[in-house]
Design a protein around this motif. Structure first.
Motif: not given
Length: 304
Positions: A248-251, A33-34, A26-27, A142-145
């Motif tokens: 994705e990061l928010a979810a 996400i920022i 979570e952290l 996916s998390d770092q396009p």
């Protein structure tokens, strides 16, 4: 009762370990996400200005470009589905896959076959499990396009769109399905048609007090469109990737927070049950001791 108590204590330790993992994830998601939001916001002005440039060329020139040409009877459409490479993100990937299936149903109802292009391991696994054909797939970003990957995907889709009718791989439309980031609590699966291009800006007539701008295209409007339109498609794909990464990061953060809260509730529940088991064990031991003392006293009285 002692065995049961040991089992509950083992469960508590197991849930505590899981809680530490979910809290750490979570952290991590919250910290990433920022940056993902900042990347999406930084890319927005470029996409906006590129759209204005394409609008200017399309509005103030009489050029029919292949990327803007509508087929009279489209028979095949390409669908790019943007999913995640990793799980533990709640319903993120399943939601975008459901939106892609709804889009495919609409396209088939219009008499169009669907060619699938997939990004993300979750989408690849989804289609592989169902033994469904995928024309091409890309994973690992996916998390770092990365813009280079978006440019490669855009080129692949444009090449398929520009093929002559009847050639293997030819498509008449290109759609992308991704998750749009609206807020930390709301991420919306969205389907957008990329090709043939529909330029929205520049269609409204200017007011009486507004002067029409003058444009001069060098070396020609055709050459400008040939350079701008592929970049326009690639930038829209890249922007969709950035939106999907933030979503994705928010979810994932939301899912891991929910998992951490559930772990805390389980720990409280198992602790309460363990305490009840321990108290029951103590009560039983006291009852056995008292019963033994009474039996010993009765035996002594009988011997006297």
């Amino acid at each position: 009762m002692a065995v049961s108590l040991r089992e509950y204590r083992a469960r508590i330790r197991s849930v505590e370990s899981t809680k530490k993992i979910t809290r750490a994830m979570e952290l991590i998601a919250a910290s990433r996400i920022i940056k993902a939001q900042q990347r999406a916001q930084a890319a927005a002005p470029y996409a906006r200005e590129l759209t204005r440039a394409v609008s200017a060329v399309a509005t103030f020139s009489n050029v029919d470009h292949p990327l803007t040409k509508e087929e009279d009877n489209p028979t095949r459409a390409a669908v790019l589905v943007v999913t995640s490479d990793r799980g533990l993100a709640g319903a993120y990937s399943s939601s975008v896959l459901k939106e892609a299936e709804r889009l495919a149903e609409r396209l088939r109802a219009e008499g169009k076959a669907v060619d699938w292009y997939i990004t993300g391991r979750k989408g690849v696994a989804y289609f592989k499990f169902r033994n469904r054909d995928v024309v091409n797939s890309w994973t690992g970003f996916s998390d770092q396009p990365d813009y280079e990957v978006a440019a490669e995907i855009g080129k692949t889709l444009i090449d398929s769109f520009l093929l002559s009718p009847g050639e293997p791989g030819d498509v008449d439309e290109v759609h992308v399905v991704y998750t749009r980031f609206k807020s930390m609590l709301v991420q919306e699966p969205t389907a957008v048609r990329l090709l043939p291009l529909e330029v929205v800006e520049g269609e409204e007539a200017p007011g009486d007090a507004e002067l029409l701008p003058l444009y001069e295209f060098e070396p020609s409007a055709e050459a400008v469109l040939d350079g701008l339109l592929p970049q326009y498609v690639q930038s829209r794909i890249f922007f969709a990737f950035l939106q999907a990464a933030a979503s994705e990061l928010a979810a994932r953060q939301k899912a891991m927070k929910s998992a951490t809260d559930n772990a805390e509730e389980l720990i409280k529940k198992f602790t309460r049950i363990a305490n009840q088991a321990r108290q029951a064990g103590i009560t039983q031991e006291i009852s056995e001791i008292v019963g033994g003392v009474n039996a010993l006293a009765d035996a002594n009285s009988a011997s006297d």
